[in-house]
Write an enzyme that holds these catalytic residues in place. Structure first.
Site, mmCIF file in Angstrom:
data_model
loop_
_atom_site.group_PDB
_atom_site.id
_atom_site.type_symbol
_atom_site.label_atom_id
_atom_site.label_comp_id
_atom_site.label_asym_id
_atom_site.label_seq_id
_atom_site.Cartn_x
_atom_site.Cartn_y
_atom_site.Cartn_z
ATOM 1 N N ASP A 6 -1.639 4.953 -6.483
ATOM 2 C CA ASP A 6 -0.199 4.608 -5.835
ATOM 3 C C ASP A 6 0.688 6.359 -6.077
ATOM 4 O OD1 ASP A 6 -1.127 2.279 -5.918
ATOM 5 O OD2 ASP A 6 0.798 1.963 -5.434
ATOM 6 N N GLY A 66 0.224 -1.229 -0.260
ATOM 7 C CA GLY A 66 -0.185 0.017 -0.090
ATOM 8 C C GLY A 66 0.955 1.227 -0.064
ATOM 9 N N ASN A 70 -2.981 3.580 -10.109
ATOM 10 C CA ASN A 70 -2.928 2.386 -8.676
ATOM 11 C C ASN A 70 -3.131 0.456 -9.167
ATOM 12 O OD1 ASN A 70 -4.631 1.983 -6.346
ATOM 13 N ND2 ASN A 70 -6.084 1.902 -7.050
HETATM 14 O O1 MRU Z 1 0.633 -4.129 -4.655
HETATM 15 P P1 MRU Z 1 -0.362 -3.158 -3.625
HETATM 16 O O2 MRU Z 1 -0.683 -3.896 -2.316
HETATM 17 O O3 MRU Z 1 0.825 -2.610 -2.641
HETATM 18 O O4 MRU Z 1 -0.887 -1.889 -3.622
HETATM 19 C C1 MRU Z 1 -1.709 -1.185 -3.640
HETATM 20 C C2 MRU Z 1 -2.414 -0.728 -3.934
HETATM 21 O O5 MRU Z 1 -2.908 -0.341 -5.177
HETATM 22 C C3 MRU Z 1 -3.392 0.548 -3.426
HETATM 23 O O6 MRU Z 1 -4.808 1.115 -3.774
HETATM 24 C C4 MRU Z 1 -3.043 2.104 -2.848
HETATM 25 O O7 MRU Z 1 -1.895 1.922 -3.007
HETATM 26 C C5 MRU Z 1 -3.208 2.518 -2.594
HETATM 27 S S1 MRU Z 1 -3.212 2.324 -0.554
HETATM 28 C C6 MRU Z 1 -3.913 3.515 0.486
#
Ligand code: MRU
Length: 352
Positions: free
Chosen positions: A240, A52, A250
């Site tokens: 992201d 995240g 994202n």
């Molecule tokens: O691969 P991840 O689990 O790190 O991806 C996370 C996401 O895509 C979330 O939607 C994004 O980081 C926002 S978290 C508040």
């Protein structure tokens, strides 16, 4: 307005060590890792034990603090040189979320502002804790603003996990959902399972159930049909990286949902702190989209689930062009099209 579980944090600095809940083991096990070196934090980020965008930024900041505590140097200059080298290794742990380099660079600025080597570690730890506290506060603020966009009786779809687990606490998109639920305006939440890591069915579902929010998990490929059945009135996702023109990087699958939302006339909101906004990139085309191991697609719990020899492409993020984004919810305010000017304004506000 907050709610009963608003104080859950997935990461903590305790007695000079980083404690984090291992997200690869949820929901079956609530196991905490205790990390003592920056390289252990880098491994945890790469392995998605913490994930995240805001959460990996916070982990990166704590990693710099851990590194600072272990560098043994006589001169301030050689300390700064070694810290900068380590910082770039930490920044490289995952490429798409800008929060990681944003937080690490903030730490490096503090090291440069510290005049005496003897104050270095204390200042680095204090800054990492500030980054963490500010993120949680930003989430609570954006959630209150975002919940104003959720009218009574709403049914919301969310993708991946943008909850407390993905942040310093409370969550972004899931934070808005929490606040809307606490206000009594939310009827139901649909969470996509989010293949191949299942952040939706493992992590978002875990958070929703902990809070007693009415929710259903759906497969990623059923989003169109569920919209067609008029079951969804709002979409809330995290980000992201948001580029200067409002394009949103994202979790893979966000773009599919956005295109379907447009077809079905459903507003799509992106909730993210200003630390996710990257004005240095003009548009989504310049964002590095992480590609992860094909094994995450070809195997399930180490058991092969595809024909041997087949190739697999595991793009982990996608770009949703700004035209599909109804509004971006930040801690400083909600911004709309044209994003080029509205995002610039909100960032000026956050630099004040
Ligand atoms: O691969 P991840 O689990 O790190 O991806 C996370 C996401 O895509 C979330 O939607 C994004 O980081 C926002 S978290 C508040």
């Amino acid at each position: 307005m907050t709610d009963k579980n608003s104080n859950f944090r997935p990461i903590a600095w305790i007695d000079g060590k980083v404690h984090l809940i291992d997200q690869t083991r949820l929901p079956s096990e609530e196991a905490w890792l205790v990390l003592e070196t920056y390289s252990e934090v880098v491994i945890a980020i790469k392995n998605m034990q913490i994930r995240g965008a805001p959460a990996i930024g916070i982990a990166g900041a704590y990693a710099v603090a851990l590194a600072g505590g272990r560098i043994t140097h006589e001169s301030r200059e050689s300390f700064l040189k070694e810290l900068a080298e380590i910082a770039s290794t930490i920044e490289d742990a995952r490429p798409t979320a800008v929060n990681l380099s944003w937080a690490v660079q903030r730490m490096i600025r503090v090291s440069h502002r510290t005049a005496h080597l003897s104050d270095m570690v204390e200042n680095l730890v204090a800054e990492a804790i500030n980054i963490h506290d500010e993120d949680e506060k930003a989430n609570i603020q954006m959630s209150a603003l975002g919940a104003n966009l959720i009218p009574p009786g709403s049914t919301v779809l969310t993708h991946c996990n943008a909850g407390a687990l993905a942040t310093g606490g409370y969550g972004t998109a899931l934070g808005v959902i929490r606040t809307a639920w606490a206000r009594g305006n939310l009827k139901h939440v649909f969470a996509t399972e989010t293949r191949p890591w299942f952040q939706g069915s493992r992590l978002t579902a875990w958070e929703l159930m902990k809070e007693g929010i009415d929710a259903t998990v759906i497969s990623d490929s059923s989003v169109g049909q569920i919209m067609q059945e008029k079951k969804i009135t709002r979409i809330l996702v995290g980000a992201d990286r948001i580029t200067a023109n409002g394009d949103v990087a994202n979790k893979i699958g966000t773009y599919n949902i956005a295109v379907l939302a447009k077809e079905h006339d459903i507003p799509l909101y992106v909730a993210a702190p200003t630390s996710t906004i990257d004005l240095s990139l003009e548009s989504g085309g310049s964002v590095t989209l992480e590609e992860r191991s094909p094994n995450e697609i070809t195997h399930f719990a180490e058991v092969p689930i595809t024909a041997p020899g087949i190739r697999a492409l595991n793009r982990s993020f996608d770009i949703t062009p700004n035209k599909f984004v109804t509004a971006i919810i930040t801690e400083k305010g909600v911004v709309n099209q044209p994003y080029k000017s509205s995002l610039r304004k909100i960032m000026e506000l956050s630099n004040e």
